[in-house]
Write a protein that holds these residues in place. Structure first.
Motif, PDB file in Angstrom:
ATOM      1  N   TYR A   1    -121.324 -59.284 -21.439  1.00 23.18           N
ATOM      2  CA  TYR A   1    -121.437 -58.216 -20.721  1.00 23.18           C
ATOM      3  C   TYR A   1    -120.310 -56.883 -20.999  1.00 23.18           C
ATOM      4  N   TYR A   2    -119.419 -57.409 -21.828  1.00 23.21           N
ATOM      5  CA  TYR A   2    -118.378 -56.294 -21.916  1.00 23.21           C
ATOM      6  C   TYR A   2    -118.480 -55.402 -23.132  1.00 23.21           C
TER       7      TYR A   2
ATOM      8  N   TYR B   1    -112.953 -48.143 -17.402  1.00 23.99           N
ATOM      9  CA  TYR B   1    -113.107 -49.376 -17.339  1.00 23.99           C
ATOM     10  C   TYR B   1    -114.318 -50.082 -16.964  1.00 23.99           C
ATOM     11  N   GLN B   2    -115.394 -49.410 -17.288  1.00 26.12           N
ATOM     12  CA  GLN B   2    -116.514 -49.795 -16.711  1.00 26.12           C
ATOM     13  C   GLN B   2    -117.130 -51.035 -17.412  1.00 26.12           C
ATOM     14  N   GLY B   3    -116.415 -51.321 -18.628  1.00 27.49           N
ATOM     15  CA  GLY B   3    -117.034 -52.707 -19.398  1.00 27.49           C
ATOM     16  C   GLY B   3    -116.464 -53.813 -18.540  1.00 27.49           C
ATOM     17  N   LEU B   4    -115.244 -53.563 -18.008  1.00 30.75           N
ATOM     18  CA  LEU B   4    -114.308 -54.859 -17.364  1.00 30.75           C
ATOM     19  C   LEU B   4    -115.227 -55.041 -15.975  1.00 30.75           C
ATOM     20  N   LYS B   5    -115.608 -53.733 -15.303  1.00 25.25           N
ATOM     21  CA  LYS B   5    -116.506 -53.748 -14.181  1.00 25.25           C
ATOM     22  C   LYS B   5    -117.668 -54.494 -14.379  1.00 25.25           C
ATOM     23  N   ASN B   6    -118.408 -54.338 -15.291  1.00 22.48           N
ATOM     24  CA  ASN B   6    -119.644 -54.972 -15.897  1.00 22.48           C
ATOM     25  C   ASN B   6    -119.494 -56.405 -15.776  1.00 22.48           C
ATOM     26  N   VAL B   7    -118.476 -56.838 -16.356  1.00 21.47           N
ATOM     27  CA  VAL B   7    -118.092 -58.403 -16.638  1.00 21.47           C
ATOM     28  C   VAL B   7    -117.870 -58.944 -15.256  1.00 21.47           C
TER      29      VAL B   7
ATOM     30  N   ASN C   1    -129.782 -54.503 -12.304  1.00 20.34           N
ATOM     31  CA  ASN C   1    -129.290 -54.133 -13.776  1.00 20.34           C
ATOM     32  C   ASN C   1    -129.446 -52.605 -13.792  1.00 20.34           C
ATOM     33  N   LYS C   2    -130.666 -52.145 -13.330  1.00 23.23           N
ATOM     34  CA  LYS C   2    -130.887 -50.840 -13.207  1.00 23.23           C
ATOM     35  C   LYS C   2    -130.142 -49.941 -12.403  1.00 23.23           C
ATOM     36  N   LEU C   3    -129.780 -50.645 -11.189  1.00 23.25           N
ATOM     37  CA  LEU C   3    -128.721 -50.098 -10.150  1.00 23.25           C
ATOM     38  C   LEU C   3    -127.528 -49.820 -10.740  1.00 23.25           C
ATOM     39  N   TRP C   4    -126.893 -50.924 -11.227  1.00 19.97           N
ATOM     40  CA  TRP C   4    -125.552 -50.882 -11.610  1.00 19.97           C
ATOM     41  C   TRP C   4    -125.394 -50.297 -13.083  1.00 19.97           C
ATOM     42  N   ASN C   5    -126.463 -50.171 -13.891  1.00 18.58           N
ATOM     43  CA  ASN C   5    -126.683 -49.570 -15.300  1.00 18.58           C
ATOM     44  C   ASN C   5    -125.700 -50.647 -16.093  1.00 18.58           C
ATOM     45  N   LEU C   6    -125.952 -51.929 -16.077  1.00 21.85           N
ATOM     46  CA  LEU C   6    -125.119 -52.866 -16.542  1.00 21.85           C
ATOM     47  C   LEU C   6    -125.444 -52.858 -18.214  1.00 21.85           C
ATOM     48  N   THR C   7    -124.864 -53.057 -19.184  1.00 24.35           N
ATOM     49  CA  THR C   7    -124.859 -53.087 -20.484  1.00 24.35           C
ATOM     50  C   THR C   7    -124.793 -54.425 -20.917  1.00 24.35           C
TER      51      THR C   7
END
Length: 147
Positions: free
Chosen positions: A25-26, A32-38, A77-83
């Motif tokens: 997920y990173y 730091y959105q990538g870190l937040k996603n993880v 996933n849609k709410l948090w816009n996770l990649t």
């Protein structure tokens, strides 16, 4: 494989490896959105694993709870816009817990602990990547605005 040898238990070592897969997920992003996603995906994985493990007390409702979790993760996933892998990976974690027979509270706690260790490893790896990207001033992916 090293982790499995250190804990001398293939099943628990597999949970550590499974938890560390949340590193997928990173994606380096600004703020730091990538870190937040993880972190968000890892915490969600622990909750889903725990819910599905507890639901095994009543095997006939496990499928209903899994379906509910699938729908929840799609909107989550849609709410948090996770990649990254998207809701599929979180549902896969839930399915792994859902296919086991009900186990006692000690084994459930131990399994969640080992999964958490793997997730902690993925968060540490994401934090190290963020430090490297910031130190070398490497451009990160722009966060798209949600309409």
């Amino acid at each position: 494989m090293t982790i499995m040898q250190l804990v001398s238990n293939i099943k628990l070592g597999t949970l550590v490896v499974l938890g560390s897969l949340f590193f997928y997920y990173y994606i380096p992003q600004e703020n730091y959105q990538g870190l937040k996603n993880v972190f968000i995906a890892g915490f969600s994985g622990i909750i889903a694993f725990l819910i599905m493990t507890i639901s095994n007390i009543f095997p006939w409702i496990t499928a209903l709870i899994l379906g509910t979790i699938c729908c929840f993760f799609f909107f989550y996933n849609k709410l948090w816009n996770l990649t990254g892998p998207g809701p599929f990976f979180l549902v896969m974690i839930s399915c792994i817990a859902g296919v086991h027979k009900y186990i006692n509270a000690y084994t459930t706690t131990e399994s969640v602990l080992y999964l958490s260790v793997g997730i902690l490893i993925s968060i540490i790896l994401a934090a190290i990547n963020e430090l490297i990207f910031n130190y070398f001033k490497i451009n990160k992916k722009q966060i798209p605005l949600i309409n």
